[in-house]
Design a protein around this motif. Structure first.
Motif: not given
Length: 100
Positions: A5-31
């Motif tokens: 999963f970590d490898d897959f996530l790192q691969e997906q984070l190379q996509n700028p749109e995915f990375s932006e959305e992933y970062n935007n959801l960080q507060p929800e993931r943290a909660i």
């Protein structure tokens, strides 16, 4: 399995749109992770936490799976039920200060 999963996530984070959305959801993931970690640290099952707080076990499960939007009041009730204190912080945005 986590490594895949970590490898897959790192691969997906190379996509700028995915990375932006992933970062935007960080507060929800943290909660979500904070609720799970606090409950486990307190040694309570979801059912036990439900009994202590009066929050339905199904609702606690939904929160832990990211299928809910808890109010501050609910978060406080959960924290109190686990013998903890809720703390919410506003931190400077590292990207904002780097751009100035």
């Amino acid at each position: 399995m986590t490594a895949k999963f970590d490898d897959f996530l790192q691969e997906q984070l190379q996509n700028p749109e995915f990375s932006e959305e992933y970062n935007n959801l960080q507060p929800e993931r943290a909660i979500i992770q904070a609720i799970i970690d606090a409950r486990r640290t307190s040694g309570l099952t979801q059912k036990e936490l439900s009994t202590v707080t009066g929050i339905a076990q199904g609702d606690i499960s939904k929160l832990e799976h990211g299928n809910g939007n808890p109010s501050v009041r609910t978060l406080k009730r959960l924290a109190q039920g686990m013998g903890m204190t809720l703390r919410i912080e506003f931190l400077p945005d590292a990207t904002e200060s780097a751009e100035k």
